[in-house]
Write an enzyme that holds these catalytic residues in place. Structure first.
Site, PDB file in Angstrom:
ATOM      1  N   GLY A 289       0.818  -1.216   0.000  1.00  0.00           N
ATOM      2  CA  GLY A 289       0.000   0.000   0.000  1.00  0.00           C
ATOM      3  C   GLY A 289       0.847   1.259   0.000  1.00  0.00           C
ATOM      4  CD  GLN A 290      -2.089   5.909  -1.237  1.00  0.00           C
ATOM      5  OE1 GLN A 290      -1.710   6.945  -1.771  1.00  0.00           O
ATOM      6  NE2 GLN A 290      -3.266   5.803  -0.656  1.00  0.00           N
ATOM      7  CB  VAL A 291       0.935   4.465   4.743  1.00  0.00           C
ATOM      8  CG1 VAL A 291       1.692   4.615   6.048  1.00  0.00           C
ATOM      9  CG2 VAL A 291       0.114   5.717   4.455  1.00  0.00           C
TER      10      VAL A 291
ATOM     11  CG  LEU B  97      -4.464  -7.195   8.575  1.00  0.00           C
ATOM     12  CD1 LEU B  97      -4.595  -5.700   8.853  1.00  0.00           C
ATOM     13  CD2 LEU B  97      -3.667  -7.842   9.692  1.00  0.00           C
TER      14      LEU B  97
ATOM     15  CB  ALA C  14      -6.417  -0.268   6.730  1.00  0.00           C
ATOM     16  CE1 TYR C  15     -13.383  -4.245   2.595  1.00  0.00           C
ATOM     17  CE2 TYR C  15     -13.714  -1.879   2.738  1.00  0.00           C
ATOM     18  CZ  TYR C  15     -14.062  -3.113   2.220  1.00  0.00           C
ATOM     19  OH  TYR C  15     -15.100  -3.204   1.318  1.00  0.00           O
TER      20      TYR C  15
ATOM     21  CB  THR D 295      -9.043   7.595   8.981  1.00  0.00           C
ATOM     22  OG1 THR D 295      -9.711   8.500   8.099  1.00  0.00           O
ATOM     23  CG2 THR D 295     -10.109   6.744   9.666  1.00  0.00           C
ATOM     24  CG  ASP D 296      -9.659  12.473   7.597  1.00  0.00           C
ATOM     25  OD1 ASP D 296      -8.938  11.513   7.258  1.00  0.00           O
ATOM     26  OD2 ASP D 296     -10.432  13.037   6.806  1.00  0.00           O
TER      27      ASP D 296
ATOM     28  CE1 TYR E  37     -10.759   3.084   6.012  1.00  0.00           C
ATOM     29  CE2 TYR E  37     -11.376   5.395   6.230  1.00  0.00           C
ATOM     30  CZ  TYR E  37     -10.404   4.417   6.173  1.00  0.00           C
ATOM     31  OH  TYR E  37      -9.080   4.764   6.281  1.00  0.00           O
TER      32      TYR E  37
END
Ligand SMILES: NC(=O)c1ccc[n+]([C@@H]2O[C@H](COP(=O)([O-])OP(=O)(O)OC[C@H]3O[C@@H](n4cnc5c(N)ncnc54)[C@H](OP(=O)(O)O)[C@@H]3O)[C@@H](O)[C@H]2O)c1
Length: 308
Positions: free
Chosen positions: A10-12, A39, A62-63, A103-104, A127
């Site tokens: 993933g990105q992070v 997961l 994460a999903y 997350t925000d 989410y």
């Protein structure tokens, strides 16, 4: 130190796995994809972690399919809440520090003030609810943990707002972009740099600072903009780098003109005081982080144009 980074595709997770190789004192990075640690199967987590034996865990998996989560909330819960809970229990029982991303979208987006860590979380989407349940599961496990809430993650690669805008701006003369959602676009590279800075404090300081932060910190680029402002900056930045685009007009629209299944917060501003005070990290502004990603996108586009 053996550091397990999940979500390495993933990105992070990808940015972190690359960035943490350079930690002072050296680090052995176990970059896990879903084949290594799935997961969606929380019952297998203990055995896998016993085998991998990390000294620090960073869960960047994460999903993240915000729209789809409305249709499969149970799967989102399993991946975003049950599984991090299982990781946290393993970590707590072996005194292994654990870093989780959130997350925000745990906030309802009311008002215009930047959200502080202790503000009440009221997610609007499945989410957001699953990520908040993940926070609670980790907190219940105890141990040395840090939940890092971030916002509007993007990178030159991956599935994100920047990568969505680029082809649209090359194909269409007009883009219509939501203007009433405000936050800080945060590159995965910026997150990786900030987490590396946090980890450089060393294991003992880490435990003390995680506790001092009450296990929760907000991390985003400095400054703020709307989705529309972000799109304008992407287009202007690409044009400045000589990328040929079709787009002539970027029209601001309200969220009500772009209905989605999942409701998103209007106010995604995150207060960064705790990050600066406890961890000594001051993130760069979103424009300079964007410039680095646009350099990469422009390089790739000029490379593919040259190849055709
Ligand atoms: N993206 C955002 O705008 C945003 C905003 C705020 C917070 N966050 C949080 O930041 C963290 C990193 O997000 P990101 O943007 O890097 O996400 P991403 O690019 O969508 O990557 C998600 C990663 O999770 C992995 N994954 C998904 N399901 C899995 C499973 N069942 N088992 C193991 N791995 C699984 C994916 O693997 P595959 O490649 O195999 O699918 C991928 O490596 C997440 O906690 C996310 O909730 C993201």
């Amino acid at each position: 130190m053996r550091i397990l980074v999940t979500g390495a595709t993933g990105q992070v997770g990808g940015a972190l796995a690359a960035r943490l190789q350079g930690l002072p004192g050296g680090a052995a990075i176990i970059a896990a994809d879903r084949a290594t640690l799935d997961l969606a199967q929380p019952q297998r987590i203990t055995a896998t972690l016993d085998r991998l034996a990390p000294a620090l865990i960073i869960n960047a998996a994460a999903y993240t399919a915000v729209e789809k989560a409305e249709d499969e909330p149970a799967l989102a819960m399993r991946i975003n809440a049950e599984a991090p809970g299982a990781i946290a229990r393993w970590a707590a029982s072996r005194a292994v520090p654990f870093v989780q991303f959130s997350t925000d979208y745990v906030f309802d987006g009311a008002g215009a003030k930047p959200w502080r860590e202790d503000d009440p979380a009221r997610p609007l989407s499945a989410y957001g609810a699953s990520k908040l349940a993940g926070e609670a599961a980790i907190r219940a496990a105890g141990g040395a943990f840090l939940i890092v809430r971030t916002s509007w993650v993007y990178a030159a690669r991956g599935d994100n707002f920047l990568r969505t805008i680029v082809p649209l701006a090359r194909e269409r003369t007009e883009l219509r972009i939501v203007v009433d959602q405000v936050g800080a676009p945060t590159s995965a590279a910026l997150i990786a740099d900030a987490v590396a800075e946090i980890l450089a404090a060393g294991a003992d300081n880490l435990r003390r600072r995680f506790a001092e932060a009450d296990g929760l910190v907000h991390l985003a680029a400095s400054g703020e903009t709307s989705r529309h402002g972000f799109a304008c900056a992407i287009v202007a930045g690409l044009k400045a780098r000589g990328v040929a685009l079709a787009v002539e007009k970027i029209t601001p629209i309200g969220s009500d003109e772009y209905p989605t299944r999942a409701r998103r917060p209007h106010n995604s501003r995150l207060d960064l005081t705790r990050l600066k005070k406890i961890f000594g990290v001051t993130p760069p502004d979103w424009q300079s982080a964007l410039a680095a990603e646009l350099d990469q996108v422009a390089r790739e586009l000029s490379g593919s144009a040259a190849a055709t």
